[in-house]
Design a protein around this motif. Structure first.
Motif, PDB file in Angstrom:
ATOM      1  N   PRO A 374     -51.510 129.759  41.987  1.00 24.09           N
ATOM      2  CA  PRO A 374     -51.216 131.190  41.830  1.00 24.09           C
ATOM      3  C   PRO A 374     -52.104 131.855  40.789  1.00 24.09           C
ATOM      4  CG  PRO A 374     -49.636 129.911  40.600  1.00 24.09           C
ATOM      5  CD  PRO A 374     -50.521 128.908  41.294  1.00 24.09           C
ATOM      6  N   LEU A 375     -52.104 133.186  40.826  1.00 24.58           N
ATOM      7  CA  LEU A 375     -52.850 133.953  39.835  1.00 24.58           C
ATOM      8  C   LEU A 375     -52.165 133.918  38.479  1.00 24.58           C
ATOM      9  CD1 LEU A 375     -55.247 135.811  39.238  1.00 24.58           C
ATOM     10  CD2 LEU A 375     -53.877 137.736  40.072  1.00 24.58           C
ATOM     11  N   ALA A 376     -50.825 133.853  38.481  1.00 26.78           N
ATOM     12  CA  ALA A 376     -50.073 133.834  37.229  1.00 26.78           C
ATOM     13  C   ALA A 376     -48.902 132.873  37.348  1.00 26.78           C
ATOM     14  CB  ALA A 376     -49.568 135.238  36.876  1.00 26.78           C
ATOM     15  N   LEU A 377     -48.455 132.385  36.200  1.00 29.45           N
ATOM     16  CA  LEU A 377     -47.259 131.547  36.126  1.00 29.45           C
ATOM     17  C   LEU A 377     -46.476 131.978  34.898  1.00 29.45           C
ATOM     18  CD1 LEU A 377     -46.860 127.785  36.767  1.00 29.45           C
ATOM     19  CD2 LEU A 377     -45.987 128.740  34.635  1.00 29.45           C
ATOM     20  N   TYR A 378     -45.163 132.114  35.073  1.00 29.90           N
ATOM     21  CA  TYR A 378     -44.302 132.536  33.976  1.00 29.90           C
ATOM     22  C   TYR A 378     -43.273 131.451  33.698  1.00 29.90           C
ATOM     23  CZ  TYR A 378     -46.551 136.838  35.256  1.00 29.90           C
ATOM     24  OH  TYR A 378     -47.513 137.778  35.536  1.00 29.90           O
ATOM     25  N   LEU A 379     -43.180 131.075  32.453  1.00 31.10           N
ATOM     26  CA  LEU A 379     -42.229 130.039  32.041  1.00 31.10           C
ATOM     27  C   LEU A 379     -41.299 130.596  30.978  1.00 31.10           C
ATOM     28  CD1 LEU A 379     -41.145 127.106  31.874  1.00 31.10           C
ATOM     29  CD2 LEU A 379     -42.917 126.686  30.148  1.00 31.10           C
ATOM     30  N   PHE A 380     -40.002 130.447  31.211  1.00 28.21           N
ATOM     31  CA  PHE A 380     -38.998 130.805  30.217  1.00 28.21           C
ATOM     32  C   PHE A 380     -38.342 129.513  29.739  1.00 28.21           C
ATOM     33  CE2 PHE A 380     -39.760 134.538  32.695  1.00 28.21           C
ATOM     34  CZ  PHE A 380     -39.729 135.561  31.768  1.00 28.21           C
ATOM     35  N   LYS A 389     -45.249 120.290  28.980  1.00 32.55           N
ATOM     36  CA  LYS A 389     -45.216 119.630  30.281  1.00 32.55           C
ATOM     37  C   LYS A 389     -45.639 120.581  31.398  1.00 32.55           C
ATOM     38  CE  LYS A 389     -42.165 116.580  32.823  1.00 32.55           C
ATOM     39  NZ  LYS A 389     -40.799 116.028  32.875  1.00 32.55           N
ATOM     40  N   VAL A 390     -45.093 121.784  31.374  1.00 35.70           N
ATOM     41  CA  VAL A 390     -45.442 122.758  32.405  1.00 35.70           C
ATOM     42  C   VAL A 390     -46.917 123.141  32.310  1.00 35.70           C
ATOM     43  CG1 VAL A 390     -45.028 125.106  33.238  1.00 35.70           C
ATOM     44  CG2 VAL A 390     -43.088 123.642  32.621  1.00 35.70           C
ATOM     45  N   LEU A 391     -47.418 123.334  31.100  1.00 32.56           N
ATOM     46  CA  LEU A 391     -48.820 123.709  30.934  1.00 32.56           C
ATOM     47  C   LEU A 391     -49.755 122.607  31.416  1.00 32.56           C
ATOM     48  CD1 LEU A 391     -48.680 125.465  27.443  1.00 32.56           C
ATOM     49  CD2 LEU A 391     -48.989 126.551  29.667  1.00 32.56           C
ATOM     50  N   ARG A 392     -49.372 121.357  31.220  1.00 31.26           N
ATOM     51  CA  ARG A 392     -50.235 120.242  31.618  1.00 31.26           C
ATOM     52  C   ARG A 392     -50.183 119.957  33.112  1.00 31.26           C
ATOM     53  NH1 ARG A 392     -48.944 115.817  26.776  1.00 31.26           N
ATOM     54  NH2 ARG A 392     -50.061 116.908  25.113  1.00 31.26           N
ATOM     55  N   TYR A 393     -49.038 120.165  33.731  1.00 35.14           N
ATOM     56  CA  TYR A 393     -48.854 119.732  35.114  1.00 35.14           C
ATOM     57  C   TYR A 393     -48.770 120.889  36.100  1.00 35.14           C
ATOM     58  CZ  TYR A 393     -48.104 115.118  33.149  1.00 35.14           C
ATOM     59  OH  TYR A 393     -48.274 113.921  32.465  1.00 35.14           O
ATOM     60  N   SER A 394     -49.262 122.046  35.701  1.00 32.72           N
ATOM     61  CA  SER A 394     -49.345 123.170  36.635  1.00 32.72           C
ATOM     62  C   SER A 394     -50.738 123.780  36.546  1.00 32.72           C
ATOM     63  CB  SER A 394     -48.281 124.229  36.312  1.00 32.72           C
ATOM     64  OG  SER A 394     -48.529 124.803  35.038  1.00 32.72           O
ATOM     65  N   GLN A 395     -51.129 124.451  37.598  1.00 24.54           N
ATOM     66  CA  GLN A 395     -52.440 125.101  37.651  1.00 24.54           C
ATOM     67  C   GLN A 395     -52.222 126.556  38.030  1.00 24.54           C
ATOM     68  OE1 GLN A 395     -55.523 125.091  36.552  1.00 24.54           O
ATOM     69  NE2 GLN A 395     -56.477 123.543  37.851  1.00 24.54           N
ATOM     70  N   ALA A 396     -52.739 127.468  37.232  1.00 25.97           N
ATOM     71  CA  ALA A 396     -52.590 128.897  37.508  1.00 25.97           C
ATOM     72  C   ALA A 396     -53.715 129.649  36.815  1.00 25.97           C
ATOM     73  CB  ALA A 396     -51.237 129.415  37.021  1.00 25.97           C
ATOM     74  N   GLY A 397     -53.954 130.867  37.289  1.00 27.17           N
ATOM     75  CA  GLY A 397     -54.996 131.678  36.670  1.00 27.17           C
ATOM     76  C   GLY A 397     -54.689 132.025  35.229  1.00 27.17           C
ATOM     77  N   VAL A 418     -57.689 130.996  40.096  1.00 27.12           N
ATOM     78  CA  VAL A 418     -58.195 129.642  40.303  1.00 27.12           C
ATOM     79  C   VAL A 418     -57.853 129.247  41.734  1.00 27.12           C
ATOM     80  CG1 VAL A 418     -56.073 128.626  39.338  1.00 27.12           C
ATOM     81  CG2 VAL A 418     -58.146 127.242  39.471  1.00 27.12           C
ATOM     82  N   GLY A 419     -58.803 128.636  42.417  1.00 27.44           N
ATOM     83  CA  GLY A 419     -58.555 128.255  43.801  1.00 27.44           C
ATOM     84  C   GLY A 419     -58.340 129.475  44.676  1.00 27.44           C
ATOM     85  N   ALA A 420     -57.240 129.485  45.429  1.00 24.12           N
ATOM     86  CA  ALA A 420     -56.962 130.580  46.350  1.00 24.12           C
ATOM     87  C   ALA A 420     -56.670 131.893  45.652  1.00 24.12           C
ATOM     88  CB  ALA A 420     -55.780 130.207  47.252  1.00 24.12           C
TER      89      ALA A 420
END
Length: 471
Positions: A374-380, A389-397, A418-420
């Protein structure tokens, strides 16, 4: 009455005029660049009311408050940032040469690329035109800007204003439909930046490839919001509702679906309804809430919602009014959505928000990993271990933690996919570098030992080569 669209036959001559002007001054000094940035700033500040009214006319309803906060403010802020730091960005970056070539010196010179093409989408027509244009001008380039046919009033206004504030050889605005956009993307620019859908991005990249034009693609995709086990739940719901409600969700980095603990789905719905009512009281009576841009997009969103319901989903509208006449659709949560529903495969780009329950954070991360980046990822989440963990195992713009949208407003952070969801990045110094050729220069010292490597390749050469390879 709107002015006539730019004819496709005029695009080549327009580019030639820009390129000729660039060739006459291929490396403008900082005062020249600063003057261009100040002209851009004056264009915005001296015409603020007209700009807001015109964007409102294109949407049918686009609150002035949102235009000023989400478009005018970041556009002006990006210009001010470039004015403060651009002179430093221009300075050559001097380096020592590798040890075997000492006492030579090396440096990187930020050379303007030439003429930059910028293709602007309809959802944030002001900011997504001015943001990349600011970076291009700070880097010493000239620019041509293609506006969206979905915002004809603002596109015409910006074309008129740019012609008033800039010489024709510095910046030009192009208007017209998809055929003009296709012709525009096929021009031999020195760099082409496109913001829009992944589908159109592929077409733009194919057209640019014929000229070997480098591209920056800012696309979209399905940006997830994760509510972690340790989240401040009410805060998370509020910020997700905000991020999905501004501009009625017509934002490329808006949360596209929510991953949340299975036991808290009903709590999310109840909390979101309270938050939405607080943010947009009296929704039926002209609340400051944007319309969907046009009838085609409005019907697309209704179809996405209705097809999901037909497949077993439950729709939870956060207001009781659906205003077809003004294309105003309240934020609507979707539960029990099947994975192969269109609303889970396509970027929504509107106020529909699927809720996807998970049983563990690992399961949520696996769900994201199985889909295009995805272009963005939001973590609460308040737990730092879970954040890492989320930052290491996810990929986002880009990522925002404990909020939504605001990573895009940071001038010192690059914005890109990134990517698509895209390639390349801009904003601030990164944008300056994107629109510059970082030209490497090697300065040989008058006294040097490089002649020791000249032919004929005798014993001395072999000893030197052996020494080089060993070390």
């Amino acid at each position: 009455m709107l002015p006539t669209d730019t004819p496709a036959s005029a695009l080549s001559s327009m580019l030639t005029r820009q390129r000729d002007a660039h060739h006459r001054k291929p490396f403008p000094d900082w005062p020249s660049r600063a003057d261009r940035l100040k002209a851009l700033r004056a264009l915005l500040t001296e015409n603020e009311t007209t700009i807001c009214d015109t964007i409102n006319a294109d949407f049918g309803c686009r609150p002035t408050e949102e235009v000023r906060l989400l478009e005018l403010f970041p556009a002006l802020s990006s210009i001010d940032h470039a004015l403060r730091h651009g002179r430093r960005w221009m300075r050559p970056r001097r380096r020592f040469a590798d040890v075997w070539f000492m006492p030579a010196r090396t440096e990187l010179i930020a050379q303007p690329l030439g003429v930059i093409g910028i293709i602007v989408p309809w959802n944030y027509p002001l900011y997504l035109a001015i943001g990349p244009l600011t970076d291009a001008l700070a880097a010493g380039n000239h620019a041509m800007v293609k506006m969206s046919e979905y915002t004809p009033h603002f596109s015409a206004l910006l074309a008129k204003l740019v012609a008033r504030y800039f010489p024709a050889g510095e910046v030009r605005v192009v208007t017209g439909d998809a055929s003009i956009a296709q012709a525009f993307s096929a021009l031999p620019f020195d760099h082409l930046l496109f913001t829009g859908s992944t589908t159109v991005g592929r077409q733009v990249m194919r057209a640019a490839a014929d000229n070997l034009t480098p591209v920056t693609l800012e696309l979209g995709g399905k940006s997830p919001a994760i509510i972690g086990p340790g989240a401040r739940f009410a805060h998370a719901v509020e910020r997700i509702v905000y991020g999905k409600s501004v501009n009625a969700g017509q934002t490329c980095i808006a949360p596209d679906y929510v991953l949340l603990p299975r036991a808290r789905v009903e709590e999310f719905i109840h909390t979101a309804r309270r938050v939405f009512t607080r943010m947009f009281p009296n929704f039926a009576d002209h609340a400051p809430y944007a319309s969907i841009i046009n009838e085609r997009q409005y019907r697309r969103l209704l179809d996405l919602r209705d097809r999901s319901v037909a497949q077993g989903a439950i729709a939870h509208a956060l207001a009781d009014v659906q205003d077809d006449a003004r294309r105003r659709l309240p934020l609507t949560l979707l539960t029990d959505v099947v994975d192969d529903a269109a609303v889970m495969r396509e970027e929504i780009f509107g106020p529909l928000l699927p809720l996807v329950p998970y049983d563990s954070l690992d399961a949520a991360l696996e769900y994201i990993a199985m889909r295009p980046h995805p272009l963005a990822l939001y973590l609460f989440e308040t737990d730092r271990t879970a954040q890492r963990k989320v930052l290491r195992y996810s990929q986002a713009g880009g990522v925002t933690i404990n909020d939504t949208l605001y990573h895009v407003a940071q001038h010192r952070l690059p914005f890109g996919g990134v990517g698509a969801s895209g390639m390349g990045a801009y904003h601030g110094e990164v944008g300056f570098r994107t629109f510059s050729k970082m030209k490497p220069v090697f300065r040989q010292s008058r006294l040097n030992g490089i002649a020791l490597l000249n032919p004929p390749y005798g014993k001395r050469f072999q000893r030197m080569l052996k020494l080089l390879i060993r070390h």
